[in-house]
Design a protein around this motif. Structure first.
Motif, PDB file in Angstrom:
ATOM      1  N   ILE A   1       0.832  -1.205   0.000  1.00 36.18           N
ATOM      2  CA  ILE A   1       0.000   0.000   0.000  1.00 36.18           C
ATOM      3  C   ILE A   1       0.866   1.254   0.000  1.00 36.18           C
ATOM      4  CG2 ILE A   1      -1.667   1.338   1.357  1.00 36.18           C
ATOM      5  CD1 ILE A   1      -2.838  -1.309   2.313  1.00 36.18           C
ATOM      6  N   LEU A   2       1.939   1.235   0.777  1.00 33.10           N
ATOM      7  CA  LEU A   2       2.844   2.374   0.842  1.00 33.10           C
ATOM      8  C   LEU A   2       3.851   2.294  -0.310  1.00 33.10           C
ATOM      9  CD1 LEU A   2       3.542   2.363   4.680  1.00 33.10           C
ATOM     10  CD2 LEU A   2       1.896   3.777   3.435  1.00 33.10           C
ATOM     11  N   PRO A   3       4.487   3.408  -0.655  1.00 31.84           N
ATOM     12  CA  PRO A   3       5.490   3.386  -1.739  1.00 31.84           C
ATOM     13  C   PRO A   3       6.812   2.789  -1.275  1.00 31.84           C
ATOM     14  CG  PRO A   3       5.306   5.592  -0.836  1.00 31.84           C
ATOM     15  CD  PRO A   3       4.233   4.776  -0.157  1.00 31.84           C
ATOM     16  N   LEU A   4       6.776   1.500  -0.965  1.00 31.11           N
ATOM     17  CA  LEU A   4       7.954   0.784  -0.499  1.00 31.11           C
ATOM     18  C   LEU A   4       8.250  -0.378  -1.447  1.00 31.11           C
ATOM     19  CD1 LEU A   4       7.100   0.679   3.330  1.00 31.11           C
ATOM     20  CD2 LEU A   4       8.713   2.208   2.179  1.00 31.11           C
ATOM     21  N   PRO A   5       9.496  -0.872  -1.489  1.00 31.11           N
ATOM     22  CA  PRO A   5       9.864  -1.945  -2.435  1.00 31.11           C
ATOM     23  C   PRO A   5       9.260  -3.287  -2.044  1.00 31.11           C
ATOM     24  CG  PRO A   5      11.724  -1.410  -1.014  1.00 31.11           C
ATOM     25  CD  PRO A   5      10.650  -0.402  -0.703  1.00 31.11           C
ATOM     26  N   ALA A   6       8.132  -3.625  -2.652  1.00 31.67           N
ATOM     27  CA  ALA A   6       7.455  -4.880  -2.322  1.00 31.67           C
ATOM     28  C   ALA A   6       8.271  -6.097  -2.738  1.00 31.67           C
ATOM     29  CB  ALA A   6       6.084  -4.917  -2.996  1.00 31.67           C
ATOM     30  N   ALA A   7       9.083  -5.952  -3.797  1.00 31.34           N
ATOM     31  CA  ALA A   7       9.885  -7.089  -4.251  1.00 31.34           C
ATOM     32  C   ALA A   7      10.812  -7.583  -3.151  1.00 31.34           C
ATOM     33  CB  ALA A   7      10.689  -6.704  -5.488  1.00 31.34           C
ATOM     34  N   ALA A   8      11.307  -6.659  -2.328  1.00 29.10           N
ATOM     35  CA  ALA A   8      12.192  -7.069  -1.239  1.00 29.10           C
ATOM     36  C   ALA A   8      11.475  -7.970  -0.245  1.00 29.10           C
ATOM     37  CB  ALA A   8      12.734  -5.825  -0.524  1.00 29.10           C
ATOM     38  N   MET A   9      10.171  -7.759  -0.070  1.00 36.14           N
ATOM     39  CA  MET A   9       9.409  -8.609   0.836  1.00 36.14           C
ATOM     40  C   MET A   9       9.330 -10.040   0.319  1.00 36.14           C
ATOM     41  SD  MET A   9       8.461  -7.224   3.645  1.00 36.14           S
ATOM     42  CE  MET A   9       7.243  -8.470   4.119  1.00 36.14           C
ATOM     43  N   SER A  10       9.260 -10.202  -0.998  1.00 35.97           N
ATOM     44  CA  SER A  10       9.245 -11.550  -1.561  1.00 35.97           C
ATOM     45  C   SER A  10      10.569 -12.257  -1.328  1.00 35.97           C
ATOM     46  CB  SER A  10       8.936 -11.491  -3.069  1.00 35.97           C
ATOM     47  OG  SER A  10       7.655 -10.949  -3.302  1.00 35.97           O
ATOM     48  N   VAL A  11      11.671 -11.506  -1.404  1.00 38.18           N
ATOM     49  CA  VAL A  11      12.976 -12.088  -1.099  1.00 38.18           C
ATOM     50  C   VAL A  11      13.019 -12.521   0.362  1.00 38.18           C
ATOM     51  CG1 VAL A  11      15.455 -11.663  -1.010  1.00 38.18           C
ATOM     52  CG2 VAL A  11      14.102 -10.698  -2.877  1.00 38.18           C
ATOM     53  N   VAL A  12      12.505 -11.668   1.247  1.00 36.52           N
ATOM     54  CA  VAL A  12      12.439 -12.030   2.670  1.00 36.52           C
ATOM     55  C   VAL A  12      11.571 -13.256   2.863  1.00 36.52           C
ATOM     56  CG1 VAL A  12      11.657 -11.271   4.944  1.00 36.52           C
ATOM     57  CG2 VAL A  12      12.868  -9.678   3.447  1.00 36.52           C
ATOM     58  N   GLY A  13      10.478 -13.359   2.087  1.00 37.58           N
ATOM     59  CA  GLY A  13       9.628 -14.545   2.166  1.00 37.58           C
ATOM     60  C   GLY A  13      10.380 -15.809   1.825  1.00 37.58           C
ATOM     61  N   GLY A  14      11.224 -15.736   0.800  1.00 36.31           N
ATOM     62  CA  GLY A  14      12.036 -16.897   0.454  1.00 36.31           C
ATOM     63  C   GLY A  14      13.053 -17.229   1.521  1.00 36.31           C
TER      64      GLY A  14
ATOM     65  N   GLY B   1       7.257 -19.237   0.946  1.00 33.68           N
ATOM     66  CA  GLY B   1       7.196 -17.791   0.797  1.00 33.68           C
ATOM     67  C   GLY B   1       6.499 -17.354  -0.467  1.00 33.68           C
ATOM     68  N   TYR B   2       6.398 -18.264  -1.451  1.00 30.79           N
ATOM     69  CA  TYR B   2       5.753 -17.890  -2.720  1.00 30.79           C
ATOM     70  C   TYR B   2       4.252 -17.665  -2.558  1.00 30.79           C
ATOM     71  CZ  TYR B   2       4.371 -18.051  -7.628  1.00 30.79           C
ATOM     72  OH  TYR B   2       3.829 -17.755  -8.856  1.00 30.79           O
ATOM     73  N   PRO B   3       3.469 -18.643  -2.064  1.00 33.45           N
ATOM     74  CA  PRO B   3       2.037 -18.358  -1.884  1.00 33.45           C
ATOM     75  C   PRO B   3       1.773 -17.249  -0.868  1.00 33.45           C
ATOM     76  CG  PRO B   3       2.621 -20.477  -0.898  1.00 33.45           C
ATOM     77  CD  PRO B   3       3.789 -20.035  -1.716  1.00 33.45           C
ATOM     78  N   LEU B   4       2.616 -17.157   0.164  1.00 35.03           N
ATOM     79  CA  LEU B   4       2.425 -16.081   1.138  1.00 35.03           C
ATOM     80  C   LEU B   4       2.679 -14.714   0.510  1.00 35.03           C
ATOM     81  CD1 LEU B   4       4.138 -17.671   4.283  1.00 35.03           C
ATOM     82  CD2 LEU B   4       1.681 -17.415   3.856  1.00 35.03           C
ATOM     83  N   SER B   5       3.700 -14.611  -0.320  1.00 38.00           N
ATOM     84  CA  SER B   5       3.992 -13.348  -0.997  1.00 38.00           C
ATOM     85  C   SER B   5       2.902 -12.991  -1.997  1.00 38.00           C
ATOM     86  CB  SER B   5       5.346 -13.422  -1.707  1.00 38.00           C
ATOM     87  OG  SER B   5       6.397 -13.611  -0.786  1.00 38.00           O
ATOM     88  N   MET B   6       2.401 -13.990  -2.712  1.00 36.31           N
ATOM     89  CA  MET B   6       1.316 -13.733  -3.659  1.00 36.31           C
ATOM     90  C   MET B   6       0.078 -13.233  -2.920  1.00 36.31           C
ATOM     91  SD  MET B   6       2.286 -14.185  -6.764  1.00 36.31           S
ATOM     92  CE  MET B   6       0.658 -14.176  -7.515  1.00 36.31           C
ATOM     93  N   LEU B   7      -0.225 -13.853  -1.783  1.00 40.95           N
ATOM     94  CA  LEU B   7      -1.379 -13.423  -0.996  1.00 40.95           C
ATOM     95  C   LEU B   7      -1.205 -11.985  -0.510  1.00 40.95           C
ATOM     96  CD1 LEU B   7      -4.058 -14.084   0.411  1.00 40.95           C
ATOM     97  CD2 LEU B   7      -2.733 -14.995   2.332  1.00 40.95           C
ATOM     98  N   GLY B   8      -0.017 -11.664   0.002  1.00 39.47           N
ATOM     99  CA  GLY B   8       0.247 -10.299   0.455  1.00 39.47           C
ATOM    100  C   GLY B   8       0.162  -9.283  -0.671  1.00 39.47           C
TER     101      GLY B   8
END
Length: 231
Positions: free
Chosen positions: A64-77, A84-91
């Motif tokens: 929602i905020l202008p933050l790098p969402a891609a980094a969250m997917s890396v953290v998910g992995g 982390g893949y289905p959790l990142s997709m859900l988020g």
């Protein structure tokens, strides 16, 4: 957006995916994560579903905020491995909903009143009539940041369920790549052989090439659809 601006963006941003993938993969290989990645995974395992809820909740806020969402997917992995893949997709999908609904409910009417006319209405109908294809292609391309896309798409005539479906389809390849990088970082902190790491890295490289091709195809299709035509 003019044709010249669109071509400028697509000419250099099309390389964003492979450059980002290679850079993050090198980071996953070289950074000294042995001290904190195992602790992160231990925390996740000890908290069970609470860890999933916390991760998805933080992911939604980041989107929602202008933050790098891609980094969250890396953290998910890193934290959850391939889960982390289905959790990142859900988020990602949940985070894309509030900006869209705000734009659709409160801002779209203001925009249409501010810019009336048959041309705007025709463009709006064209986008809404090809909603799934348009949004899917837009999600694949790195032309606009993900957060910006969410707000802008709420101003269009695209309805809710096609928006969610296309978001899911368009984000699937890129999110997989980011989680893959995180999983490689996790592998690097465990007793994984160099051969396994090389196989994982080679697979990621092949996927980066696929992402480059998908981005190129999506960019060309958006151009054919008139995105970037002269005003």
């Amino acid at each position: 957006m003019t044709t010249m601006a669109f071509r400028f963006l697509s000419s250099w941003k099309i390389w964003l995916w492979p450059v980002l993938l290679v850079g993050l993969a090198l980071g996953a290989w070289l950074l000294p994560w042995e001290s904190w990645v195992p602790a992160l995974r231990d925390w996740v395992q000890s908290h069970g579903p609470l860890g999933w809820v916390v991760f998805v909740g933080v992911y939604v806020i980041v989107v929602i905020l202008p933050l790098p969402a891609a980094a969250m997917s890396v953290v998910g992995g890193l934290a959850f491995g391939w889960w982390g893949y289905p959790l990142s997709m859900l988020g990602s999908v949940l985070g894309a909903v509030p900006p869209y609904l705000i734009g659709r409910t409160w801002l779209r009417g203001i925009l249409l009143r501010r810019f009336p006319g048959p041309r705007v209405a025709a463009a709006d109908r064209a986008i809404a009539g090809n909603a799934v294809l348009f949004v899917t292609l837009l999600r694949i391309t790195p032309i606009l940041p993900f957060t910006v896309q969410n707000w802008l798409l709420g101003l269009t005539g695209i309805t809710f369920w096609p928006y969610c479906l296309a978001t899911l389809l368009g984000l699937a390849p890129g999110t997989l790549a980011m989680v893959w990088i995180g999983e490689m970082g996790g592998l690097a902190t465990t007793r994984t052989s160099e051969a396994q790491l090389l196989i994982a890295g080679a697979g990621l490289l092949c996927f980066a090439i696929l992402m480059l091709w998908l981005t190129r195809v999506a960019t060309l299709e958006l151009r054919r659809a008139g995105f970037g035509a002269q005003d």
